[in-house]
Scaffold this motif. Structure first.
Motif, PDB file in Angstrom:
ATOM      1  N   ALA A 243       0.827  -0.825   0.032  1.00  0.00           N
ATOM      2  CA  ALA A 243      -0.078  -0.017  -0.035  1.00  0.00           C
ATOM      3  C   ALA A 243       1.159   1.015   0.121  1.00  0.00           C
ATOM      4  CB  ALA A 243      -1.383   0.293   1.419  1.00  0.00           C
ATOM      5  N   ARG A 244       2.257   1.377   0.711  1.00  0.00           N
ATOM      6  CA  ARG A 244       2.875   2.672   0.935  1.00  0.00           C
ATOM      7  C   ARG A 244       3.344   2.799  -0.417  1.00  0.00           C
ATOM      8  NH1 ARG A 244       4.704   0.389   6.038  1.00  0.00           N
ATOM      9  NH2 ARG A 244       6.397  -0.673   5.416  1.00  0.00           N
ATOM     10  N   LEU A 245       3.759   1.644  -1.362  1.00  0.00           N
ATOM     11  CA  LEU A 245       4.031   2.071  -2.590  1.00  0.00           C
ATOM     12  C   LEU A 245       3.292   2.313  -4.344  1.00  0.00           C
ATOM     13  CD1 LEU A 245       6.601  -1.340  -2.804  1.00  0.00           C
ATOM     14  CD2 LEU A 245       7.212   0.946  -3.133  1.00  0.00           C
ATOM     15  N   ALA A 246       1.667   1.886  -3.808  1.00  0.00           N
ATOM     16  CA  ALA A 246       0.994   1.633  -4.818  1.00  0.00           C
ATOM     17  C   ALA A 246       0.613   3.258  -4.149  1.00  0.00           C
ATOM     18  CB  ALA A 246      -0.237   1.104  -4.472  1.00  0.00           C
ATOM     19  N   ALA A 247       0.177   3.603  -3.272  1.00  0.00           N
ATOM     20  CA  ALA A 247       0.595   5.119  -2.908  1.00  0.00           C
ATOM     21  C   ALA A 247       0.064   6.517  -3.295  1.00  0.00           C
ATOM     22  CB  ALA A 247       0.001   5.426  -1.540  1.00  0.00           C
ATOM     23  N   GLY A 248       1.487   6.548  -3.676  1.00  0.00           N
ATOM     24  CA  GLY A 248       1.716   7.824  -5.019  1.00  0.00           C
ATOM     25  C   GLY A 248       1.451   6.960  -6.410  1.00  0.00           C
ATOM     26  N   LEU A 249       0.964   6.168  -6.574  1.00  0.00           N
ATOM     27  CA  LEU A 249       0.421   5.725  -8.677  1.00  0.00           C
ATOM     28  C   LEU A 249      -1.318   6.888  -8.176  1.00  0.00           C
ATOM     29  CD1 LEU A 249       2.546   2.108  -9.034  1.00  0.00           C
ATOM     30  CD2 LEU A 249       2.836   4.265  -9.462  1.00  0.00           C
ATOM     31  N   ILE A 250      -1.788   6.267  -6.946  1.00  0.00           N
ATOM     32  CA  ILE A 250      -2.817   7.060  -6.849  1.00  0.00           C
ATOM     33  C   ILE A 250      -3.385   8.254  -8.006  1.00  0.00           C
ATOM     34  CG2 ILE A 250      -5.626   7.894  -6.156  1.00  0.00           C
ATOM     35  CD1 ILE A 250      -4.537   5.774  -4.105  1.00  0.00           C
ATOM     36  N   SER A 270      -7.145   0.563  -5.093  1.00  0.00           N
ATOM     37  CA  SER A 270      -8.257  -0.796  -3.895  1.00  0.00           C
ATOM     38  C   SER A 270      -7.240  -1.581  -3.757  1.00  0.00           C
ATOM     39  CB  SER A 270      -8.419  -1.950  -5.203  1.00  0.00           C
ATOM     40  OG  SER A 270      -9.724  -0.839  -5.966  1.00  0.00           O
ATOM     41  N   LEU A 271      -6.049  -1.118  -3.951  1.00  0.00           N
ATOM     42  CA  LEU A 271      -5.161  -1.994  -2.880  1.00  0.00           C
ATOM     43  C   LEU A 271      -4.122  -0.959  -1.304  1.00  0.00           C
ATOM     44  CD1 LEU A 271      -2.679  -4.190  -2.228  1.00  0.00           C
ATOM     45  CD2 LEU A 271      -1.317  -2.981  -3.823  1.00  0.00           C
ATOM     46  N   VAL A 272      -4.818  -0.103  -1.552  1.00  0.00           N
ATOM     47  CA  VAL A 272      -4.424   1.195  -0.242  1.00  0.00           C
ATOM     48  C   VAL A 272      -5.522   1.063   0.808  1.00  0.00           C
ATOM     49  CG1 VAL A 272      -4.463   3.101   0.667  1.00  0.00           C
ATOM     50  CG2 VAL A 272      -2.921   3.124  -1.778  1.00  0.00           C
ATOM     51  N   SER A 273      -6.441   0.840   0.169  1.00  0.00           N
ATOM     52  CA  SER A 273      -8.245   0.315   0.630  1.00  0.00           C
ATOM     53  C   SER A 273      -8.070  -1.515   1.566  1.00  0.00           C
ATOM     54  CB  SER A 273      -9.141   1.160  -0.559  1.00  0.00           C
ATOM     55  OG  SER A 273      -9.119   2.191  -0.748  1.00  0.00           O
ATOM     56  N   TYR A 274      -7.268  -1.253   1.074  1.00  0.00           N
ATOM     57  CA  TYR A 274      -7.484  -2.701   1.163  1.00  0.00           C
ATOM     58  C   TYR A 274      -6.527  -2.672   2.424  1.00  0.00           C
ATOM     59  CZ  TYR A 274      -7.630  -8.053   2.157  1.00  0.00           C
ATOM     60  OH  TYR A 274      -7.323  -9.457   2.892  1.00  0.00           O
ATOM     61  N   ALA A 275      -5.152  -2.195   2.623  1.00  0.00           N
ATOM     62  CA  ALA A 275      -4.737  -2.677   3.208  1.00  0.00           C
ATOM     63  C   ALA A 275      -5.339  -1.632   4.977  1.00  0.00           C
ATOM     64  CB  ALA A 275      -3.300  -1.715   3.092  1.00  0.00           C
ATOM     65  N   GLN A 276      -5.134  -0.484   4.572  1.00  0.00           N
ATOM     66  CA  GLN A 276      -6.008   0.041   6.037  1.00  0.00           C
ATOM     67  C   GLN A 276      -7.795  -0.665   6.317  1.00  0.00           C
ATOM     68  OE1 GLN A 276      -7.069   3.558   3.902  1.00  0.00           O
ATOM     69  NE2 GLN A 276      -5.360   4.705   4.330  1.00  0.00           N
ATOM     70  N   HIS A 278      -7.360  -3.698   6.090  1.00  0.00           N
ATOM     71  CA  HIS A 278      -6.824  -5.530   6.387  1.00  0.00           C
ATOM     72  C   HIS A 278      -6.875  -5.019   8.581  1.00  0.00           C
ATOM     73  CE1 HIS A 278      -3.670  -8.613   6.934  1.00  0.00           C
ATOM     74  NE2 HIS A 278      -4.698  -8.813   6.540  1.00  0.00           N
ATOM     75  N   GLN A 279      -6.054  -3.331   8.666  1.00  0.00           N
ATOM     76  CA  GLN A 279      -6.334  -3.538   9.534  1.00  0.00           C
ATOM     77  C   GLN A 279      -7.424  -3.021  10.803  1.00  0.00           C
ATOM     78  OE1 GLN A 279      -2.810  -2.996  11.453  1.00  0.00           O
ATOM     79  NE2 GLN A 279      -2.283  -3.783   9.221  1.00  0.00           N
ATOM     80  N   GLU A 280      -8.824  -3.233  10.227  1.00  0.00           N
ATOM     81  CA  GLU A 280      -9.582  -2.822  10.838  1.00  0.00           C
ATOM     82  C   GLU A 280     -10.039  -4.718  10.794  1.00  0.00           C
ATOM     83  OE1 GLU A 280     -11.700  -1.113  12.704  1.00  0.00           O
ATOM     84  OE2 GLU A 280      -9.979   0.805  11.135  1.00  0.00           O
ATOM     85  N   LEU A 281     -10.191  -5.282  10.267  1.00  0.00           N
ATOM     86  CA  LEU A 281     -10.586  -6.279   9.872  1.00  0.00           C
ATOM     87  C   LEU A 281      -9.550  -7.381  10.708  1.00  0.00           C
ATOM     88  CD1 LEU A 281     -10.794  -7.138   5.880  1.00  0.00           C
ATOM     89  CD2 LEU A 281     -12.432  -6.986   7.760  1.00  0.00           C
ATOM     90  N   ILE A 282      -8.575  -7.607  11.119  1.00  0.00           N
ATOM     91  CA  ILE A 282      -7.356  -8.331  12.239  1.00  0.00           C
ATOM     92  C   ILE A 282      -8.306  -7.508  13.701  1.00  0.00           C
ATOM     93  CG2 ILE A 282      -4.801  -7.890  13.151  1.00  0.00           C
ATOM     94  CD1 ILE A 282      -4.271  -7.814  10.656  1.00  0.00           C
ATOM     95  N   HIS A 283      -8.315  -6.067  13.779  1.00  0.00           N
ATOM     96  CA  HIS A 283      -8.714  -6.144  15.005  1.00  0.00           C
ATOM     97  C   HIS A 283     -10.260  -6.605  15.290  1.00  0.00           C
ATOM     98  CE1 HIS A 283      -9.365  -3.721  18.685  1.00  0.00           C
ATOM     99  NE2 HIS A 283     -11.369  -3.311  18.179  1.00  0.00           N
ATOM    100  N   ILE A 284     -11.088  -6.886  14.166  1.00  0.00           N
ATOM    101  CA  ILE A 284     -12.107  -7.782  15.075  1.00  0.00           C
ATOM    102  C   ILE A 284     -12.117  -9.430  14.276  1.00  0.00           C
ATOM    103  CG2 ILE A 284     -14.514  -8.228  13.283  1.00  0.00           C
ATOM    104  CD1 ILE A 284     -14.697  -5.355  11.900  1.00  0.00           C
ATOM    105  N   GLN A 336     -11.541   3.915   1.440  1.00  0.00           N
ATOM    106  CA  GLN A 336     -10.324   4.245   1.653  1.00  0.00           C
ATOM    107  C   GLN A 336     -10.265   5.915   2.961  1.00  0.00           C
ATOM    108  OE1 GLN A 336      -7.862   6.137  -0.846  1.00  0.00           O
ATOM    109  NE2 GLN A 336      -6.272   6.848   0.413  1.00  0.00           N
ATOM    110  N   MET A 337     -10.035   5.197   4.299  1.00  0.00           N
ATOM    111  CA  MET A 337      -9.981   5.805   5.719  1.00  0.00           C
ATOM    112  C   MET A 337      -8.121   6.678   5.203  1.00  0.00           C
ATOM    113  SD  MET A 337     -11.537   2.789   8.323  1.00  0.00           S
ATOM    114  CE  MET A 337     -11.592   3.595   9.678  1.00  0.00           C
ATOM    115  N   THR A 338      -8.719   7.774   6.129  1.00  0.00           N
ATOM    116  CA  THR A 338      -7.564   8.826   6.742  1.00  0.00           C
ATOM    117  C   THR A 338      -7.137   8.509   7.902  1.00  0.00           C
ATOM    118  OG1 THR A 338      -9.540  10.416   7.428  1.00  0.00           O
ATOM    119  CG2 THR A 338      -8.413  10.155   4.752  1.00  0.00           C
ATOM    120  N   LYS A 339      -6.566   9.091   8.241  1.00  0.00           N
ATOM    121  CA  LYS A 339      -5.587   8.923   9.782  1.00  0.00           C
ATOM    122  C   LYS A 339      -6.765   9.901  10.198  1.00  0.00           C
ATOM    123  CE  LYS A 339      -2.197  10.759  13.173  1.00  0.00           C
ATOM    124  NZ  LYS A 339      -2.797  10.613  13.791  1.00  0.00           N
ATOM    125  N   PHE A 340      -7.128  10.644  10.212  1.00  0.00           N
ATOM    126  CA  PHE A 340      -8.662  11.103  10.359  1.00  0.00           C
ATOM    127  C   PHE A 340      -9.532  10.586  11.042  1.00  0.00           C
ATOM    128  CE2 PHE A 340     -10.965  15.242  12.426  1.00  0.00           C
ATOM    129  CZ  PHE A 340     -12.091  14.568  11.887  1.00  0.00           C
TER     130      PHE A 340
END
Length: 353
Positions: A243-250, A270-276, A278-284, A336-340
Motif C-alpha cells: 500500500a505504501r508503494l501503491a499510494a503514489g500511483l493513485i 483498491s490496494l491502499v483501501s484494502y490495506a487500511q 485489513h487492519q480493521e479486519l484484524i482487530h475484529i 479509503q480511511m484517513t488518519k482523521f
C-alpha cells in the motif's frame, strides 16, 4: 488535379506515383473503393517500370486501406507491409520491418513478429532503431515463452553503450523477465519458501535499483517499478508495504495511455483501501477469536459474560465505523480511511462505551 494530370498525360513516368497520391486523397475522404482501384492501377504501372520505391509505397497505402476498411485485419496489413519490403535495403528496410513487427506483435503472431524485429535490428544503421528492435524482439521471445532467450537479448542491449536510448526500457523489461522466471519456478506462489529464499531479494533489488537510478530522469520508469514492487508485496501478503508503494500511483499520469493510467490508479487505490481495512479486519478477527476461547479455570458463566462483553465491543467498533464513514460505509467495497477517520472511530467508540 491528380485526375487532370493522369487524363492529360496518360503516359507520364510519374503515373504510378500520382496514382498513390490520388488514392491517399481518396482514403482521407473515406472513398475506400475508388482508392483501391487507383492503387491497383498504380501497382500495375510500377511493376511495368520496375519502380521499387513506388511499389513499396503502394503496398503501404494498401495496408492503410485495409485498416480503414477493417481495423481488425492485422494479418492482412502485415502481409502488405511485408510485400512493401521487397527490393528495399538498409535503413528504409529496417523501419518498414519494424512497423511490420509491431503489427504482427499486436496480432499475437510471435514468430513472425520476432523475425521482422530481427530484420529491423540487423539492417538499421541508426543505433536507436536497432536497440528498439532488439528490445521488441526480446518481448516477442518472452511472449512465446522463451524467457531465458529474452533475458539474454535484453542483457545484451543493457551491456552495449551504443544502445543508450533503449537501455532504460531494456533494464525494466529485464527486471520483469527475471520476475516472470521466478514466478514460473515457484508456480506463481510468492508466499513460498523457495521464492523467499531464492528469488525475492534479487528481484526486489532490481526494481529498487531502477527506482533509484532513474528517480530524477524517468517518471514512467519509476511508476512502472513501483507498480511491480507493489504487486509482488501484495502477492506475498505484505499489504501494508504494498500500500505504501501503491499510494503514489493513485491518479498517476505516467503510463503510456489513459486506459493504463486509469487501471493502475484504480488498482493502487483498491490496494491502499484494502490495506487500511485489513487492519480493521484484524482487530475484529481478534475480538471474534477471543469469543471462542475458553479457559479451563473459568466457569461457564464467566465465559458467557466475557463473550458477551467481547461481542458488545465488536458491535460498538462496527457502529462507530459506520457513523464516522456515513455515506462512504460500504462493507462490500471498503472506502479509503484517513488518519482523521481512524481517530474519529476511537472517539466515537469511547462515547458509545
Amino acid at each position: 488535379k491528380f485526375r487532370e494530370l493522369l487524363a492529360n498525360y496518360p503516359q507520364t513516368k510519374y503515373g504510378a506515383k500520382v496514382q498513390v497520391f490520388l488514392a491517399r486523397s481518396m482514403l482521407i475522404n473515406h472513398d475506400i473503393d475508388t482508392a483501391a482501384m487507383q492503387l491497383e492501377r498504380g501497382l500495375e504501372a510500377s511493376s511495368d517500370t520496375k519502380d521499387v520505391a513506388t511499389t513499396s509505397a503502394i503496398h503501404r497505402a494498401m495496408a492503410e486501406l485495409i485498416y480503414a476498411k477493417n481495423p481488425d485485419s492485422l494479418a492482412a496489413i502485415a502481409t502488405e507491409l511485408h510485400q512493401a519490403e521487397a527490393g528495399l535495403a538498409g535503413e528504409e528496410l529496417a523501419r518498414l520491418a519494424y512497423q511490420e513487427g509491431a503489427v504482427e506483435y499486436l496480432n499475437g503472431d510471435w514468430p513472425a513478429a520476432g523475425s521482422s524485429f530481427q530484420t529491423a535490428a540487423s539492417n538499421a544503421s541508426d543505433d536507436w532503431l536497432s536497440g528498439e528492435a532488439r528490445v521488441a524482439h526480446a518481448l516477442t521471445l518472452r511472449e512465446a515463452g522463451n524467457l531465458d532467450d529474452a533475458k539474454a537479448e535484453l542483457a545484451s542491449v543493457v551491456a552495449h553503450a551504443k544502445y543508450g536510448g533503449s537501455v532504460v526500457a531494456a533494464r525494466f523489461e529485464l527486471a520483469y523477465t527475471d520476475e516472470l522466471i521466478a514466478r514460473k519456478a515457484v508456480g506463481n506462489d510468492l508466499r513460498s519458501t523457495t521464492f523467499h529464499d531464492t528469488y525475492e531479494h534479487s528481484i526486489l533489488l532490481e526494481y529498487h535499483i531502477l527506482d533509484t537510478t532513474y528517480k530524477n530522469s524517468s517518471a514512467l520508469m519509476i511508476s512502472r517499478a513501483k507498480f511491480r514492487q507493489a504487486e509482488i508485496f501484495r502477492e506475498m501478503g505484505l499489504y501494508d508495504t504494498a500500500a505504501r508503494l501503491a499510494a503514489g500511483l493513485i491518479g498517476t499520469k505516467d503510463f503510456s495511455s489513459n486506459a493504463m493510467n486509469e487501471y493502475v490508479s484504480e488498482h493502487a487505490n483498491s490496494l491502499v483501501s484494502y490495506a487500511q481495512w485489513h487492519q480493521e479486519l484484524i482487530h475484529i478477527d481478534t475480538l471474534e477469536t477471543s469469543l471462542k476461547q475458553k479457559e479451563p479455570s473459568r466457569t461457564h458463566a464467566d465465559v458467557k459474560v466475557q463473550g458477551q462483553a467481547n461481542e458488545e465491543e465488536a458491535s460498538v467498533h462496527l457502529k462507530a465505523m459506520k457513523e464516522v464513514l456515513g455515506a462512504r460505509w460500504r462493507p462490500e467495497a471498503p472506502a479509503q480511511m484517513t488518519k482523521f477517520d481512524s481517530d474519529r472511530v476511537k472517539e466515537v467508540e469511547a462515547r458509545m462505551k
